[in-house]
Design an enzyme around this catalytic site. Structure first.
Site, PDB file in Angstrom:
ATOM      1  N   SER A  95      19.443  58.191  13.093  1.00  0.00           N
ATOM      2  CA  SER A  95      19.062  59.602  13.133  1.00  0.00           C
ATOM      3  C   SER A  95      20.239  60.563  13.233  1.00  0.00           C
ATOM      4  O   SER A  95      20.065  61.773  13.101  1.00  0.00           O
ATOM      5  CB  SER A  95      18.072  59.854  14.274  1.00  0.00           C
ATOM      6  N   LYS A 138      13.530  65.188  21.863  1.00  0.00           N
ATOM      7  CA  LYS A 138      14.749  65.811  21.353  1.00  0.00           C
ATOM      8  C   LYS A 138      14.676  67.337  21.431  1.00  0.00           C
ATOM      9  O   LYS A 138      15.669  68.001  21.739  1.00  0.00           O
ATOM     10  CB  LYS A 138      14.977  65.372  19.900  1.00  0.00           C
TER      11      LYS A 138
END
Ligand SMILES: [Ca+2]
Ligand SMILES: [Ca+2]
Ligand SMILES: [Ca+2]
Ligand SMILES: [Ca+2]
Ligand SMILES: [Ca+2]
Ligand SMILES: [Ca+2]
Ligand SMILES: [Ca+2]
Ligand SMILES: [Ca+2]
Ligand SMILES: [Ca+2]
Ligand SMILES: [Ca+2]
Ligand SMILES: [Ca+2]
Ligand SMILES: [Ca+2]
Lengths: 198, 198, 198, 198, 198, 198
Positions: A95, A138
């Site tokens: 990611s 996140k």
């Protein structure tokens, strides 16, 4: 204690979003150039997949040097080092791909990264951006760290839509499909102070 | 039995603070140059993360050679060896970063390290200093080893404030944010005796 | 059955003291030169730390070639091989450091090693000698092997003082702090017979 | 959520069929060229056998450059990178062989891949195509992903014949024995837009 | 079924004695030269210590090329391959040292190996021969294999003396201390048929 | 389902006999040349011992280039790739040695392999052929695969004699001692169609 967004003064430093065992966090991708013969060094206690992201980002840039307006000679005359602090924490997964790509393009063009932006997304060799996991955690971490804008894969939009509006206040989202959009949104046209002449 | 501070006679020898299974201790970072082709060798029974610290320190120096006033030609004409005694003890973690950086800059500039100083802190590629753990144990070890001044990351200040004043007597603390401050505080302007001409 | 001291006829062969699962023993460090490009090969079923000792010894010599009166050209024109018999026994640890150093300096200078001497001690890159363990067992093995003089780190003196005087009869001890003292005590000024011209 | 067929705009991007723990899926093989010295880099969290497929495909192409009408000079003047998204999923096995071969020939010739086609099959160095497993699951995934034509080894025909006709509606099958047939069926004669001049 | 002694027609083929889980056996060390750049390749399913023996033998020869009357240029102009049949059996330990040494010297000088001789012993870099284990089993295997003469380290003499005389009938023993004696006893002055000109 | 013998149209493709967990099978050794610098690549999910067989075959050919009538220049101007389909099956052991040797000699001479022949046997560096296991299972597999002639080590003759005559009908056996015989029996003097000019 979690990290805070810092600044965009240095070329090659870009803020990413990470999903760790203890929740979300921001992380910094740093890159540096030194005279050399085109070697790529990667540090930061990274696993195999995260190292591969760096390789893919580098190869994408080499393969698209023309449209990125990077003189391909720099790939042979400099070594590139990518580092992800903090060494005590093992890190892995795909990611950080778009963050690494942005870091390297900033480094090779010495262009300033946009202020207060963070990003998360897998990259592919053909320039597509892929969705990633842990979006909710996140986003919470990004807010705590005083991030203002967030770059995500379009396919992660549904993950944002499932988060309560209160949590999203003060954050602006950009959804992207490919690396051109990432770079257009993440990099300014301004050079960093004391930009290196490559 | 624990180690003692020694002296600052030799370029490239810097005192660090370590946190081991049996408490804090000081450790020495040693570095040496020999004619070669720019290879970096790292010994001392070190783990992956501690070796990465040496790589980051080296790359930071190469990437900032100009402002560090180091002729970049030395990076190609010499091999660098970094060693951390004592071989019987496995060592790992990022906290020797600033000590390694100071060691290498002392080596490349042949400047003397400040007397009776020790340090602990992680480094990043962009020159930031990060906080590290085990501060209390490290400080106790530093006192036993007759250290007078200690260099720490600013974010470790809170760890010092939690230590009883009695334990801190005779120690002077310097809190730093970036590598410039480390080098300014840790290195003198004086060359070592019999300085090598690089 | 344990090994015996042999002789000092061959450059590069030096007697060390080892501490094994079955008690102390002596061991021989052998080294040889052949035309090449500066490669270092290490054999003898050695672990990581013991191999690092060879690397440190080699690097110390390269870095101090001038004062050791070794023409640095030999480092590029010859390959060096260090071997520690006996291959069936795995060996590790830093305590063969001064033995390896002495072996290599004897090899590069073709100077004869002192007769009936054995040694044990860790080396550092800056030239310091560090204390090692298993001293009592090593001393007993040295006597059995007909060693007459023993080189130890000064900090190992206390270990000798704890051994009964009877066991020490016929042995002369030299306590050293740094590599200069090791070499001064262990190497004669005489060249070996049929010394190679390097 | 499963992947969808995308398009055939980019040279070197070919759609394969994969058999995973959670059923069939499509996967994309991507490849890219950059100026270099003939290195082959492979990423995508691949196991040993899948990496070997890339090596075999590359070697087959080099060995048959003439009839594939590829100037062998490109093998020395460019580096090739093969990537298989998605990095979080470990992938292995030989069944991406014909997909990798097609990807690389498309890359080296800049010819467009046929629209809406997917494929699965092992390759051999002499150019034969071998049958692979998981055909039923792969076919179902292909339909979901809007694939229209499928390339398989002739020996996999029996696997198709065992699938209910309903499941096969809208899919056209091509059974092949060797790599010539694969390339003839999978690649058009048209160049991609902005084809690179190699 | 056990192996038999064969002949001494080919340079570089020498008979050794091995000690396996199922008793003693003979083994053949084979070596071959081909044009190259001085690489050493070792095959035969060998463990680390047995591979080290090949490295030590090679290095001893390079280091003593003059007295072995071998032109050192061959070390750079040829590759050497050492193989120990039979690949299905893992092999390790230092006892093939003198066999490997004899094989390589026969190869480099193209001298014939003595007829019906076998050997076992560890080698050291300085040219000493060390005793090895499993002597009784090895001797029985040698007889079965129709060996006539056996080369052993002098320190293995006691092992022979403990074997019943009946078992030793028809065998002649040579006890050696160093590699000169090995080569003098094992190699004839005659060149092999069709000797290569190196 | 088991493999069938195919044809002898392509240089470098030779049929071997394998012994797997599920009984005997035939396997194909494939090899290919491409312009290069003498590298050897080996694929097919092979274990260490089987890879060593390829190295030994290659080295034997290099070392005996003259009598095999191969211009040694090809070893430096071409890369060689050896592949053993099928990638999903791990393979190991020394018994493909003579098959690999035959494959490589066919490749380097572009001579046709004999029709309908298969083989199994270990090779040694000096050119001897050694017996291998699993003969009965391999023979049954060969018949199923329509093999007509089989090459075996002379020492495997006894294994054939223990098989019922019925099972052997239609098979012709050749027993060999060394690699010359293998090549004489397995390779025709005819070149393959479209033979490469090396
Ligand atoms: Ca953090
Ligand atoms: Ca240019
Ligand atoms: Ca200590
Ligand atoms: Ca300069
Ligand atoms: Ca011993
Ligand atoms: Ca000179
Ligand atoms: Ca997917
Ligand atoms: Ca051309
Ligand atoms: Ca045998
Ligand atoms: Ca000569
Ligand atoms: Ca099969
Ligand atoms: Ca020629």
């Amino acid at each position: 204690e979690r990290d805070k967004y810092e600044n965009n003064d240095v070329a090659g430093v870009v803020t990413g979003l990470a999903w760790t065992r203890v929740g979300g966090d921001i992380l910094f991708i740093e890159s540096a150039l030194s005279k050399g013969k085109g070697n790529l060094t990667i540090t930061g206690n990274l696993g195999k997949v995260m190292k591969e992201s760096a390789t893919i980002a580098m190869e994408y840039i080499k393969s698209n040097a023309d449209e990125l307006q990077i003189d391909p000679d720099v790939f042979e005359k400099y070594n590139v080092h990518i580092h992800v602090p903090e060494g005590a924490t093992p890190k892995d997964g795909p990611s950080a791909g778009i963050t690494m790509l942005t870091s390297l393009v900033s480094l090779f063009t010495q262009r300033k990264v946009k202020k207060s932006i963070a990003m998360t997304g897998e990259i592919t060799l053909r320039g597509k951006v892929l969705p990633v996991g842990g979006i909710k955690e996140k986003i919470l971490a990004a807010k705590r760290a005083r991030i203002k804008e967030i770059l995500l894969c379009e396919e992660n939009k549904r993950d944002i839509e499932e988060i309560k509006d209160d949590y999203l206040k003060g954050l602006k989202f950009h959804y992207v499909k490919d690396m051109h959009e990432v770079l257009q949104l993440a990099l300014t046209k301004e050079k960093v102070k004391n930009a290196k002449k490559l």
